[in-house]
Structures are given as structure tokens and as C-alpha cells.
Design an enzyme around this catalytic site. Structure first.
Site, PDB file in Angstrom:
ATOM      1  N   HIS A  64       6.112  -8.343  -0.338  1.00 20.29           N
ATOM      2  CA  HIS A  64       5.183  -7.756  -1.292  1.00 20.29           C
ATOM      3  C   HIS A  64       5.863  -6.543  -1.902  1.00 20.29           C
ATOM      4  CE1 HIS A  64       1.798 -10.282  -0.359  1.00 20.29           C
ATOM      5  NE2 HIS A  64       1.740  -9.901   0.902  1.00 20.29           N
ATOM      6  N   CYS A 119       6.302  -8.459  -6.202  1.00 22.12           N
ATOM      7  CA  CYS A 119       5.538  -7.940  -7.336  1.00 22.12           C
ATOM      8  C   CYS A 119       6.030  -6.535  -7.670  1.00 22.12           C
ATOM      9  CB  CYS A 119       4.050  -7.893  -7.009  1.00 22.12           C
ATOM     10  SG  CYS A 119       3.267  -9.519  -6.875  1.00 22.12           S
TER      11      CYS A 119
END
Length: 450
Positions: free
Chosen positions: A299, A350
Site C-alpha cells: 500500500h 497507490c
């Protein structure tokens, strides 16, 4: 706590090793604990190994799994030894290191059960019976027909299964080649999809563009290419990343086909990622290499790459790894072994939550720079997300693997990345990878197979 035998049903050694790694997951061990039992991971920043080196606990656990995955007989210390100016490599028994890793008693018991199973795999030839899942040892190595006493007792008749296809036996009860089941002994091993370069192509490129191409070592036992792959899948505070295992396995296969030894580490905190990068940058193999790859899968946000820990440090900062540290550890000063050599960085994470798509109307002693010879491809532009399919993995690594397999034999790295970007423009308009801090001064051809 599940018995070890319940977790090892597939027959091949590779499948068994994959299951060993999967079942070392902290979260899986925690989920098997009943109410009222100890459930929290014992908090400890660093582990001191028998050789005296101290490293973050999550890093040691990840390296522990890597050693097991490589079928190493013992744990080897990954730390850089300042005195000897090389990777420590001091070996310790898995059990002694297991006692140092900060796990709950329940987790430690689970880990040791799996280690015992691995030891048994090394000492004995056994597989799970397809009828009852009990592990059965094959005593006669010349016969694929194996007798299961458990199934024989429960079914009231003799039960045999095939050691090769793992089905109930058909045919004569002594056969070293195959049983009577359709397809037994005919398993096809899929070929390597990577298209290889030809010596003629390499010679032509070197003749025409020699000064503009990074020197590449020929394939030999003296060439020691390394790649570091960090894949954060299970988090204490974020949703897990299902499908990331697909990215990991596909990139491992691609990099191995390109001649790189892949060091794969799972589920690291930011301090653990920092320690892993520092040790990787100082490995002696880089001296005899011509390049390296570093892959980060996790992430992320506009501030960096997420570690797996939910702990906020004393400064109130979350577990976040800055991409600046990648360039710091691999730069001219801190990674002498890769000086003047391409360092390729691939990051799947991301970088924010903003929508990436819009509707439009068509119409020798010398001075060298500290940061050079890098080429980084990130999976998305700043402030936008990256997408991942639970079953297939991310668009980013799927397209990289496809482009490299089909074009690495003829294109240099930046042309390969351009083709990846083109595929995103055509197939995934809401996500666009981008190059970041690219400082290659020459063309980097991988010349697969050579």
C-alpha cells in the site's frame, strides 16, 4: 492449532515449499488461536542474532522465510559485516533463530511444527494419501504404487494410491513409470515464455551503439546478478493485498529467467525495509554483477510506501518508508558495487486517491554525481491509485511481465517501459505508470539468455 499434516496435501516438493512459506504467515497463526489465548505479537524493535548483528524483527522473520523457501539447511545472517566488508552469512539452526523472533508461544509452536515438517521432508520420502490425507512414506523408491494402511483399515480392503498422479491406484501394483489412470506420467512442464536474444543481435547492437550501451557481462558462473523483491501482503492496520502473491511469483519467474537471483522478503515494516535495502546495497555479489532490480509492492500514499505495522513511533509518524531512501542506499556513495551500473526500480503502490482519468473532447579519480544510473517505473502518477486484481495480480506487473517476455530480447529498458505505458493507455485508462528520477546515461539491454 492445526496439525502440520493438515496443511501439506500437494505432492510436489515445490508445492510443499510454497505451503511452508504460506503457513509461516503471522496472521494465519493468529487466526487459529482460540478466545482467551495470547494473541498479540510480542513487540520488539530488533532481534540480536547469535553472531551479534541486530536487525528489525520483521526483517529477520522475512529472511527466515526466505531461507526456508530456498531450501537452505540453516538460517544465514543477512547483515553486512563491517569488519570483513562482506555479508555476514553466519549460520544458525532454524530452531535457535525461531527462539529469538518475537512471537507469542502459540505462534512459535506453529512455526516449529512447520520446521519439523520441513526436516521430515528432507529426511524421508512421503506424501499425503489422496484418500485420507495422512502422510505416507514410500519405502520402495522403484515403485509408484504405495499402500495406505489407514485407508485400508477404514475401508476394509487394501487401498493403494499412485505416488506420481496422487490418485487411487489402477493397474498392476508394481510400476516405476505410471499407473493406469489417464494422464499419469504425462505432466507437461510449461516452457519459459521469455523470448531470448541471439548472439548475432547482441553483436550488432554493440557494433552499432557500443558507446551508448551499458556494458553487460556474458552469462557465466562469475556473473552474480541480484534482485530484491519486497512484497507487503498482510497488514495490521490496512486491508490485506490479495492477488499480490501473483505479482510476486510472476516477477520472480521473469527475473530468474533474466539471470537474477531473487531475494524475496514478505511483510516488512518501514525500519525492516530500510535495513533490507541497506544490507542489499552492500552485498559483495554486486561487484561481479552488471545491474540490479529492486521491486516494492505495498500500500502507499503521497508520503511513501506503507509498512505493515500499526504502531506509530515516538514522533507520531506512521509506519511509512520514503522512496528517497531507495536512492540513498543504492547511490554512488553507499553502493560502490553498482557504481556505473543500471539500477532498475519497480514500485507497485497507490500514491493517492485522486481519480486518474477524466472525460475529454478529442481533438578514475574524478568527480561523479551522487545519484545516477537509475531508472524507476512507478505504477501510477502522483496522487492517484494503482489497481490490483485479486485473482490475477496488478495491471502493472502483468503488463511488465508480458512486455519483457515478448520484447526484452530486442529493446532496451526505457523502450520496454514505453511499451508498458502504451498498454496502459490502450487498456487501463484510469491508471498510468510513470518514470521517476531516471538518470540512465546509456541504453540498458538485458540480452536475455546471453
Amino acid at each position: 492449532m492445526a496439525e502440520a499434516g493438515e496443511n501439506w496435501e500437494e505432492g510436489s516438493e515445490e508445492d510443499t515449499m510454497i505451503k511452508i512459506i504460506e503457513n509461516l504467515s503471522l496472521k494465519k497463526a493468529l487466526e487459529q488461536q482460540s478466545a482467551g489465548e495470547e494473541t498479540a505479537l510480542i513487540r520488539k524493535d530488533c532481534v540480536e542474532l547469535p553472531c551479534g548483528h541486530r536487525r528489525p524483527a520483521h526483517y529477520i522473520l522475512a529472511w527466515f522465510k526466505h531461507c526456508l523457501k530456498q531450501r537452505q539447511a540453516e538460517f544465514s545472517c543477512p547483515a553486512f559485516d563491517e569488519g570483513r566488508r562482506r555479508t555476514c552469512g553466519a549460520t544458525s539452526s532454524y530452531r535457535s533463530v525461531c527462539g529469538l523472533i518475537p512471537l507469542s508461544s502459540r505462534q512459535r509452536a506453529f512455526l516449529e511444527e512447520n520446521l519439523a515438517f520441513l526436516a521430515a521432508r528432507q529426511l524421508y520420502d512421503f506424501k499425503a494419501c489422496p484418500g485420507c490425507k495422512t502422510h505416507v512414506e514410500r519405502r520402495d523408491k522403484t515403485n509408484l504404487c504405495v499402500h495406505c494402511t489407514v485407508c485400508t483399515a477404514s475401508r476394509k480392503h487394501k487401498y493403494y494410491f499412485c505416488w506420481s498422479c496422487r490418485s487411487q491406484w489402477k493397474g498392476p501394483t508394481h510400476n516405476a513409470v505410471r499407473c493406469g489412470n489417464s494422464g499419469c506420467g504425462q505432466t507437461e512442464i510449461p516452457g519459459d515464455p521469455l523470448v531470448l536474444s541471439t548472439p548475432e543481435f547482441k553483436e550488432k547492437k554493440l557494433r552499432e551503439e557500443g558507446d551508448d550501451i551499458y556494458p553487460m557481462k556474458d552469462k557465466s558462473s562469475d556473473r552474480t546478478r541480484l534482485a530484491l523483491l519486497i512484497n507487503n501482503v498482510e497488514f495490521e492496520y490496512e486491508n490485506n493485498r490479495p492477488g499480490a502473491e501473483k505479482d510476486e511469483s510472476s516477477m520472480e519467474r521473469l527475473l530468474k529467467s533474466l539471470g537474477y537471483t531473487v531475494l524475496t522478503l514478505r511483510d516488512l515494516t518501514a525500519p525492516a525495509m530500510r535495513a533490507a535495502l541497506q544490507d542489499f546495497s552492500r552485498r559483495e555479489e554486486h561487484v561481479l554483477s552488471d545491474s540490479c532490480f529492486v521491486l516494492l509492492m505495498s500500500h502507499g500514499s503521497s508520503r511513501g510506501i506503507c509498512g505493515v505495522s500499526s504502531i506509530v513511533n515516538s514522533d507520531g509518524e506512521q509506519d511509512m518508508f520514503s522512496t528517497d531512501e531507495l536512492y540513498h542506499h543504492l547511490n554512488t556513495v553507499n553502493c560502490a558495487g553498482l557504481r556505473d551500473k543500471p539500477k532498475i526500480i519497480l514500485i507497485q503502490s497507490c500514491r493517492g486517491d485522486n481519480d486518474g482519468c477524466v472525460n475529454v473532447q478529442d481533438s578514475v579519480s574524478h568527480t561523479e554525481h551522487r545519484e545516477k544510473d537509475f531508472c524507476c517505473l512507478r505504477s501510477s502518477t502522483p496522487d492517484t491509485p494503482s489497481f490490483r486484481n485479486i485473482s490475477l495480480g496488478s495491471h502493472f506487473f502483468r503488463d511488465i511481465v508480458e512486455v519483457f517476455n515478448n520484447h526484452a530480447h530486442e529493446d532496451h529498458i526505457e523502450e520496454l517501459f514505453r511499451k508498458v505505458l502504451k498498454k496502459f493507455k490502450e487498456k487501463h485508462p484510469c491508471q498510468m505508470p510513470c518514470k521517476d528520477r531516471t538518470t540512465l546515461s546509456g541504453k540498458f539491454y538485458l540480452f536475455p539468455g546471453l
